[in-house]
Design a protein around this motif. Structure first.
Motif, PDB file in Angstrom:
ATOM      1  N   PRO A 109      18.187  84.451  53.998  1.00 22.63           N
ATOM      2  CA  PRO A 109      18.283  85.888  53.705  1.00 22.63           C
ATOM      3  C   PRO A 109      19.561  86.274  52.971  1.00 22.63           C
ATOM      4  O   PRO A 109      19.594  87.270  52.250  1.00 22.63           O
ATOM      5  N   SER A 110      20.626  85.489  53.154  1.00 24.01           N
ATOM      6  CA  SER A 110      21.895  85.795  52.482  1.00 24.01           C
ATOM      7  C   SER A 110      21.796  85.674  50.966  1.00 24.01           C
ATOM      8  O   SER A 110      22.662  86.178  50.250  1.00 24.01           O
ATOM      9  N   ALA A 111      20.746  85.001  50.481  1.00 28.22           N
ATOM     10  CA  ALA A 111      20.569  84.864  49.031  1.00 28.22           C
ATOM     11  C   ALA A 111      20.453  86.225  48.367  1.00 28.22           C
ATOM     12  O   ALA A 111      20.925  86.425  47.237  1.00 28.22           O
ATOM     13  N   ASN A 112      19.849  87.184  49.064  1.00 32.51           N
ATOM     14  CA  ASN A 112      19.704  88.532  48.508  1.00 32.51           C
ATOM     15  C   ASN A 112      21.066  89.175  48.284  1.00 32.51           C
ATOM     16  O   ASN A 112      21.311  89.813  47.255  1.00 32.51           O
ATOM     17  N   LEU A 113      21.965  89.013  49.264  1.00 34.96           N
ATOM     18  CA  LEU A 113      23.298  89.587  49.164  1.00 34.96           C
ATOM     19  C   LEU A 113      24.080  88.959  48.021  1.00 34.96           C
ATOM     20  O   LEU A 113      24.692  89.665  47.206  1.00 34.96           O
ATOM     21  N   TYR A 114      24.044  87.647  47.931  1.00 32.96           N
ATOM     22  CA  TYR A 114      24.790  86.960  46.878  1.00 32.96           C
ATOM     23  C   TYR A 114      24.197  87.241  45.503  1.00 32.96           C
ATOM     24  O   TYR A 114      24.924  87.316  44.512  1.00 32.96           O
ATOM     25  N   SER A 115      22.886  87.395  45.434  1.00 33.25           N
ATOM     26  CA  SER A 115      22.265  87.745  44.163  1.00 33.25           C
ATOM     27  C   SER A 115      22.724  89.135  43.720  1.00 33.25           C
ATOM     28  O   SER A 115      22.989  89.363  42.534  1.00 33.25           O
ATOM     29  N   HIS A 116      22.838  90.048  44.663  1.00 32.10           N
ATOM     30  CA  HIS A 116      23.336  91.390  44.349  1.00 32.10           C
ATOM     31  C   HIS A 116      24.772  91.318  43.838  1.00 32.10           C
ATOM     32  O   HIS A 116      25.132  91.973  42.845  1.00 32.10           O
ATOM     33  N   MET A 117      25.595  90.512  44.494  1.00 34.27           N
ATOM     34  CA  MET A 117      26.989  90.344  44.069  1.00 34.27           C
ATOM     35  C   MET A 117      27.072  89.754  42.666  1.00 34.27           C
ATOM     36  O   MET A 117      27.975  90.093  41.888  1.00 34.27           O
ATOM     37  N   ALA A 118      26.124  88.889  42.335  1.00 35.94           N
ATOM     38  CA  ALA A 118      26.153  88.193  41.049  1.00 35.94           C
ATOM     39  C   ALA A 118      25.454  88.965  39.946  1.00 35.94           C
ATOM     40  O   ALA A 118      25.460  88.536  38.788  1.00 35.94           O
ATOM     41  N   GLY A 119      24.846  90.111  40.285  1.00 33.22           N
ATOM     42  CA  GLY A 119      24.133  90.890  39.282  1.00 33.22           C
ATOM     43  C   GLY A 119      22.737  90.391  39.018  1.00 33.22           C
ATOM     44  O   GLY A 119      22.174  90.641  37.944  1.00 33.22           O
ATOM     45  N   GLY A 120      22.144  89.684  39.981  1.00 31.91           N
ATOM     46  CA  GLY A 120      20.796  89.153  39.803  1.00 31.91           C
ATOM     47  C   GLY A 120      19.714  90.163  40.129  1.00 31.91           C
ATOM     48  O   GLY A 120      20.000  91.291  40.562  1.00 31.91           O
ATOM     49  N   ASP A 121      18.485  89.754  39.958  1.00 31.66           N
ATOM     50  CA  ASP A 121      17.315  90.593  40.238  1.00 31.66           C
ATOM     51  C   ASP A 121      16.994  90.468  41.726  1.00 31.66           C
ATOM     52  O   ASP A 121      16.276  89.563  42.149  1.00 31.66           O
ATOM     53  N   VAL A 122      17.515  91.393  42.527  1.00 27.78           N
ATOM     54  CA  VAL A 122      17.383  91.300  43.980  1.00 27.78           C
ATOM     55  C   VAL A 122      15.924  91.447  44.417  1.00 27.78           C
ATOM     56  O   VAL A 122      15.489  90.815  45.384  1.00 27.78           O
ATOM     57  N   ALA A 123      15.157  92.288  43.727  1.00 26.02           N
ATOM     58  CA  ALA A 123      13.740  92.441  44.064  1.00 26.02           C
ATOM     59  C   ALA A 123      13.008  91.111  43.947  1.00 26.02           C
ATOM     60  O   ALA A 123      12.145  90.780  44.775  1.00 26.02           O
ATOM     61  N   LEU A 124      13.351  90.334  42.944  1.00 29.42           N
ATOM     62  CA  LEU A 124      12.763  89.003  42.781  1.00 29.42           C
ATOM     63  C   LEU A 124      13.173  88.107  43.943  1.00 29.42           C
ATOM     64  O   LEU A 124      12.355  87.335  44.459  1.00 29.42           O
ATOM     65  N   ASN A 125      14.448  88.203  44.366  1.00 30.19           N
ATOM     66  CA  ASN A 125      14.919  87.427  45.513  1.00 30.19           C
ATOM     67  C   ASN A 125      14.111  87.729  46.767  1.00 30.19           C
ATOM     68  O   ASN A 125      13.708  86.814  47.497  1.00 30.19           O
TER      69      ASN A 125
ATOM     70  N   ILE B  65      29.567  74.911  53.225  1.00 31.58           N
ATOM     71  CA  ILE B  65      30.048  74.943  51.840  1.00 31.58           C
ATOM     72  C   ILE B  65      29.242  75.868  50.939  1.00 31.58           C
ATOM     73  O   ILE B  65      29.761  76.335  49.922  1.00 31.58           O
ATOM     74  N   MET B  66      27.964  76.166  51.306  1.00 33.55           N
ATOM     75  CA  MET B  66      27.107  76.861  50.346  1.00 33.55           C
ATOM     76  C   MET B  66      27.583  78.277  50.060  1.00 33.55           C
ATOM     77  O   MET B  66      27.441  78.772  48.938  1.00 33.55           O
ATOM     78  N   PHE B  67      28.177  78.943  51.036  1.00 36.34           N
ATOM     79  CA  PHE B  67      28.630  80.312  50.799  1.00 36.34           C
ATOM     80  C   PHE B  67      29.859  80.346  49.896  1.00 36.34           C
ATOM     81  O   PHE B  67      30.057  81.303  49.152  1.00 36.34           O
ATOM     82  N   ILE B  68      30.680  79.293  49.953  1.00 39.44           N
ATOM     83  CA  ILE B  68      31.854  79.209  49.073  1.00 39.44           C
ATOM     84  C   ILE B  68      31.410  78.953  47.637  1.00 39.44           C
ATOM     85  O   ILE B  68      31.826  79.649  46.708  1.00 39.44           O
ATOM     86  N   THR B  69      30.553  77.950  47.458  1.00 39.69           N
ATOM     87  CA  THR B  69      30.093  77.636  46.100  1.00 39.69           C
ATOM     88  C   THR B  69      29.243  78.780  45.536  1.00 39.69           C
ATOM     89  O   THR B  69      29.311  79.068  44.345  1.00 39.69           O
ATOM     90  N   ALA B  70      28.462  79.433  46.389  1.00 37.32           N
ATOM     91  CA  ALA B  70      27.648  80.563  45.928  1.00 37.32           C
ATOM     92  C   ALA B  70      28.535  81.725  45.482  1.00 37.32           C
ATOM     93  O   ALA B  70      28.219  82.410  44.506  1.00 37.32           O
ATOM     94  N   ALA B  71      29.639  81.950  46.208  1.00 37.78           N
ATOM     95  CA  ALA B  71      30.567  83.023  45.834  1.00 37.78           C
ATOM     96  C   ALA B  71      31.213  82.724  44.483  1.00 37.78           C
ATOM     97  O   ALA B  71      31.349  83.624  43.631  1.00 37.78           O
ATOM     98  N   ILE B  72      31.596  81.464  44.272  1.00 37.85           N
ATOM     99  CA  ILE B  72      32.187  81.067  42.990  1.00 37.85           C
ATOM    100  C   ILE B  72      31.156  81.232  41.871  1.00 37.85           C
ATOM    101  O   ILE B  72      31.452  81.747  40.789  1.00 37.85           O
TER     102      ILE B  72
END
Length: 286
Positions: free
Chosen positions: A83-99, A268-275
């Motif tokens: 579920p955290s993928a939605n949050l990180y996608s929002h932070m990255a400017g991704g298409d959250v609805a697609l997530n 590690i995934m949350f660190i690399t995802a943030a980067i």
């Protein structure tokens, strides 16, 4: 005692809360979005459910992981996006609805794919008669752990939308705390050989994590998807539901060593995802 508390009580509770939280954010429209973005949905699901397990298999073979660790890494590859993928996608400017749609569809489809991938991995890596494949009742158990709380969360959102909206952020916070607690308790349970296993599987886990993020972004771009959708897919396939992988390893397969890849990956995934989110945001801004 610790193993019993973790596998019998805490893990099922954590999975239920995480999946119910996902259900609170879903509507039937999220499942219908496959007809709105068919190309993006299909590419995302194929990447998540077919491409990543193949990449993971090559990584496990390349690093010559011991059988239990290799199966644990494959189990992580089979787990749906977190579920955290939605949050990180929002932070990255991704298409959250697609997530949201990918998370929902992949969580449902993973009921069937997890059993196949796990049984294949047990047969491929164990290569002895010692392995015990996931039996039908265990598959049903995993199915119930995913579908029941998601359905309950969706029902609550449909019946009490205002309450669901208020609870959504709170449930996400509780889910995050449960995930942190799971990582700590799993680490304590495996502390006697944790450092040895980190040395054994750490490089493979990092390699798989980076491969997930990079393949998740550049494969959709290769198929001419817009950058926002490529970012969404990258986050979806890069952030796995480690708690589900830990649950299956401990409660279904009864093997603590198989939890180590998910434990390391979750750290590690949350660190690399943030980067990656920072890089994506900069790229989309240009």
């Amino acid at each position: 005692m610790q193993a019993s508390f973790l596998s019998i009580y805490l893990l099922p509770m954590a999975i239920a809360i995480i999946m119910a939280g996902l259900g609170l954010s879903l509507t039937p429209a999220d499942f219908k979005r496959i007809f709105i973005y068919p190309k993006a949905i299909i590419i995302g699901l194929v990447t998540q459910m077919l491409v990543l397990p193949v990449i993971c298999l090559f990584i496990a073979d390349f690093f010559n992981l011991e059988p239990a660790l290799a199966v644990g890494l494959m189990l992580l590859a089979a787990a749906p996006g977190g579920p955290s993928a939605n949050l990180y996608s929002h932070m990255a400017g991704g298409d959250v609805a697609l997530n949201v749609s990918l998370t929902a569809l992949n969580s449902v489809l993973s009921i069937f794919s997890i059993a196949w991938i796990v049984n294949f991995s047990l047969d491929y890596f164990m290569q002895t008669e010692a392995y015990v494949p996931m039996q039908f009742l265990k598959v049903v158990e995993v199915c119930a752990m995913i579908i029941t709380p998601i359905s309950l969360g969706m029902w609550v959102r449909h019946r009490f939308p205002a309450f669901a909206h208020r609870m959504e952020s709170k449930v996400k916070l509780i889910s995050g705390l449960f995930l942190a607690l799971l990582i700590i308790l799993t680490g304590l349970k495996e502390k006697d050989h944790l450092m040895h296993d980190i040395k054994s599987v750490g490089a493979a886990a990092i390699s798989f994590n980076l491969a997930c993020l990079l393949v998740g972004y550049f494969l959709p771009r290769l198929f001419k998807l817009p950058p926002k959708q490529a970012v969404a897919i990258s986050m979806e396939v890069g952030i796995h539901n480690g708690s589900l992988a830990i649950y299956i390893a401990l409660s279904i397969l009864n093997n603590g060593t198989m939890t180590i890849p998910a434990l390391i990956y979750s750290l590690i995934m949350f660190i690399t995802a943030a980067i990656f989110a920072y890089w994506s945001q900069k790229k989309l801004a240009n």
